[in-house]
Design a protein around this motif. Structure first.
Motif, PDB file in Angstrom:
ATOM      1  N   ASN A  66       0.821  -1.195   0.000  1.00 32.44           N
ATOM      2  CA  ASN A  66       0.000   0.000   0.000  1.00 32.44           C
ATOM      3  C   ASN A  66       0.868   1.264   0.000  1.00 32.44           C
ATOM      4  N   ALA A  67       1.913   1.237   0.823  1.00 36.24           N
ATOM      5  CA  ALA A  67       2.839   2.371   0.885  1.00 36.24           C
ATOM      6  C   ALA A  67       3.545   2.560  -0.459  1.00 36.24           C
ATOM      7  N   CYS A  68       3.926   1.434  -1.081  1.00 38.73           N
ATOM      8  CA  CYS A  68       4.602   1.501  -2.379  1.00 38.73           C
ATOM      9  C   CYS A  68       3.699   2.105  -3.444  1.00 38.73           C
ATOM     10  N   SER A  69       2.428   1.742  -3.404  1.00 38.82           N
ATOM     11  CA  SER A  69       1.531   2.268  -4.429  1.00 38.82           C
ATOM     12  C   SER A  69       1.330   3.767  -4.250  1.00 38.82           C
ATOM     13  N   LYS A  70       1.422   4.255  -3.016  1.00 43.18           N
ATOM     14  CA  LYS A  70       1.342   5.694  -2.769  1.00 43.18           C
ATOM     15  C   LYS A  70       2.570   6.401  -3.342  1.00 43.18           C
ATOM     16  N   LEU A  71       3.677   5.689  -3.328  1.00 42.52           N
ATOM     17  CA  LEU A  71       4.916   6.250  -3.878  1.00 42.52           C
ATOM     18  C   LEU A  71       5.013   6.022  -5.381  1.00 42.52           C
ATOM     19  N   ARG A  72       4.067   5.269  -5.888  1.00 44.67           N
ATOM     20  CA  ARG A  72       4.047   4.884  -7.308  1.00 44.67           C
ATOM     21  C   ARG A  72       5.322   4.142  -7.695  1.00 44.67           C
ATOM     22  N   ARG A  73       5.723   3.245  -6.824  1.00 43.60           N
ATOM     23  CA  ARG A  73       6.898   2.429  -7.092  1.00 43.60           C
ATOM     24  C   ARG A  73       6.548   0.966  -6.880  1.00 43.60           C
ATOM     25  N   LYS A  74       7.269   0.088  -7.583  1.00 49.88           N
ATOM     26  CA  LYS A  74       7.022  -1.345  -7.418  1.00 49.88           C
ATOM     27  C   LYS A  74       7.559  -1.789  -6.061  1.00 49.88           C
ATOM     28  N   PRO A  75       6.815  -2.691  -5.378  1.00 52.64           N
ATOM     29  CA  PRO A  75       7.300  -3.210  -4.090  1.00 52.64           C
ATOM     30  C   PRO A  75       8.698  -3.820  -4.222  1.00 52.64           C
ATOM     31  N   GLU A  76       8.987  -4.414  -5.384  1.00 45.32           N
ATOM     32  CA  GLU A  76      10.301  -5.026  -5.609  1.00 45.32           C
ATOM     33  C   GLU A  76      11.420  -3.979  -5.499  1.00 45.32           C
ATOM     34  N   GLU A  77      11.166  -2.819  -6.103  1.00 44.33           N
ATOM     35  CA  GLU A  77      12.173  -1.754  -6.089  1.00 44.33           C
ATOM     36  C   GLU A  77      12.389  -1.204  -4.683  1.00 44.33           C
ATOM     37  N   VAL A  78      11.273  -0.934  -3.997  1.00 49.76           N
ATOM     38  CA  VAL A  78      11.371  -0.334  -2.669  1.00 49.76           C
ATOM     39  C   VAL A  78      11.987  -1.321  -1.676  1.00 49.76           C
ATOM     40  N   SER A  79      11.598  -2.605  -1.800  1.00 50.05           N
ATOM     41  CA  SER A  79      12.136  -3.593  -0.864  1.00 50.05           C
ATOM     42  C   SER A  79      13.640  -3.765  -1.060  1.00 50.05           C
ATOM     43  N   LYS A  80      14.081  -3.699  -2.313  1.00 45.83           N
ATOM     44  CA  LYS A  80      15.510  -3.818  -2.605  1.00 45.83           C
ATOM     45  C   LYS A  80      16.299  -2.711  -1.884  1.00 45.83           C
ATOM     46  N   PHE A  81      15.723  -1.542  -1.909  1.00 43.68           N
ATOM     47  CA  PHE A  81      16.334  -0.396  -1.234  1.00 43.68           C
ATOM     48  C   PHE A  81      16.389  -0.638   0.276  1.00 43.68           C
ATOM     49  N   LEU A  82      15.293  -1.137   0.844  1.00 42.05           N
ATOM     50  CA  LEU A  82      15.238  -1.374   2.288  1.00 42.05           C
ATOM     51  C   LEU A  82      16.214  -2.470   2.725  1.00 42.05           C
ATOM     52  N   PHE A  83      16.307  -3.531   1.930  1.00 46.01           N
ATOM     53  CA  PHE A  83      17.239  -4.624   2.267  1.00 46.01           C
ATOM     54  C   PHE A  83      18.661  -4.077   2.337  1.00 46.01           C
ATOM     55  N   LYS A  84      18.967  -3.222   1.374  1.00 47.73           N
ATOM     56  CA  LYS A  84      20.317  -2.675   1.307  1.00 47.73           C
ATOM     57  C   LYS A  84      20.585  -1.705   2.464  1.00 47.73           C
ATOM     58  N   GLU A  85      19.635  -0.823   2.707  1.00 46.12           N
ATOM     59  CA  GLU A  85      19.809   0.185   3.750  1.00 46.12           C
ATOM     60  C   GLU A  85      19.816  -0.435   5.149  1.00 46.12           C
ATOM     61  N   LEU A  86      18.992  -1.459   5.352  1.00 47.96           N
ATOM     62  CA  LEU A  86      18.913  -2.090   6.670  1.00 47.96           C
ATOM     63  C   LEU A  86      19.908  -3.246   6.791  1.00 47.96           C
ATOM     64  N   ALA A  87      20.536  -3.547   5.658  1.00 50.50           N
ATOM     65  CA  ALA A  87      21.574  -4.593   5.610  1.00 50.50           C
ATOM     66  C   ALA A  87      21.078  -5.965   6.050  1.00 50.50           C
ATOM     67  N   VAL A  88      19.854  -6.297   5.634  1.00 50.81           N
ATOM     68  CA  VAL A  88      19.309  -7.635   5.895  1.00 50.81           C
ATOM     69  C   VAL A  88      18.580  -8.127   4.648  1.00 50.81           C
ATOM     70  N   PRO A  89      18.505  -9.454   4.498  1.00 51.12           N
ATOM     71  CA  PRO A  89      17.669  -9.964   3.407  1.00 51.12           C
ATOM     72  C   PRO A  89      16.198  -9.952   3.825  1.00 51.12           C
ATOM     73  N   GLY A  90      15.351 -10.237   2.891  1.00 54.00           N
ATOM     74  CA  GLY A  90      13.934 -10.275   3.210  1.00 54.00           C
ATOM     75  C   GLY A  90      13.155 -10.720   2.007  1.00 54.00           C
ATOM     76  N   GLU A  91      11.864 -10.792   2.148  1.00 58.03           N
ATOM     77  CA  GLU A  91      11.055 -11.160   0.987  1.00 58.03           C
ATOM     78  C   GLU A  91       9.656 -10.558   1.063  1.00 58.03           C
ATOM     79  N   LEU A  92       9.084 -10.405  -0.122  1.00 62.25           N
ATOM     80  CA  LEU A  92       7.709  -9.922  -0.200  1.00 62.25           C
ATOM     81  C   LEU A  92       6.795 -11.075   0.135  1.00 62.25           C
ATOM     82  N   GLN A  93       5.749 -10.789   0.892  1.00 60.31           N
ATOM     83  CA  GLN A  93       4.814 -11.841   1.283  1.00 60.31           C
ATOM     84  C   GLN A  93       3.433 -11.560   0.740  1.00 60.31           C
TER      85      GLN A  93
END
Ligand SMILES: [Zn+2]
Length: 140
Positions: free
Chosen positions: A49-76
């Motif tokens: 929902n947050a990604c759609s407000k930013l008009r960005r794909k969840p894949e793109e935003v999550s990639k940024f978060l994984f890198k910034e927080l230095a952890v892996p993760g996945e979309l559920q």
């Protein structure tokens, strides 16, 4: 006293009133996500929902978060994001805010009507503003 004078007086009065502000652009607010801690993992509840407000794909935003927080993760399913690390909502929202500032908002006019475009170079990306036409390089 004539009717004409009365109307002229009114016209005069209206002319003195301040002009209505025509600026319609509301200040864009970066969406805030809800975070749920599950043991050593973190679930971002309203991620999609947050990604759609930013008009960005969840894949793109999550990639940024994984890198910034230095952890892996996945979309559920259900628009959630799972992070393999323990984070407080403040930490996740800070990074989302950073994404918003660096990869969504136009640095020229401050509007969120932008899209990312590849420059063709390796890792090269620019932020193109649809509102004012500005093109700015994006930090990867
Ligand atoms: Zn702009």
């Amino acid at each position: 006293m004539s009717n004409y004078n009365y109307e002229a007086l009114l016209d005069n009065l209206y002319a003195k009133l301040p002009k209505k502000n025509t600026f319609t652009g509301e200040r864009f607010e970066c969406p805030i996500v809800e975070v749920l801690n599950q043991g050593s993992k973190t679930i971002v509840k309203n991620f999609e929902n947050a990604c759609s407000k930013l008009r960005r794909k969840p894949e793109e935003v999550s990639k940024f978060l994984f890198k910034e927080l230095a952890v892996p993760g996945e979309l559920q399913q259900g628009g959630r994001l799972l992070l393999h690390g323990k984070f407080r909502d403040k930490q996740v929202n800070e990074k989302l805010n950073l994404y918003c500032k660096t990869q969504v908002l136009c640095s020229q006019c401050g509007k969120p009507d932008t899209h990312l475009q590849s420059t063709g170079e390796r890792h090269g990306k620019v932020l193109k503003c649809e509102a004012c036409g500005a093109v700015n390089p994006v930090r990867e």
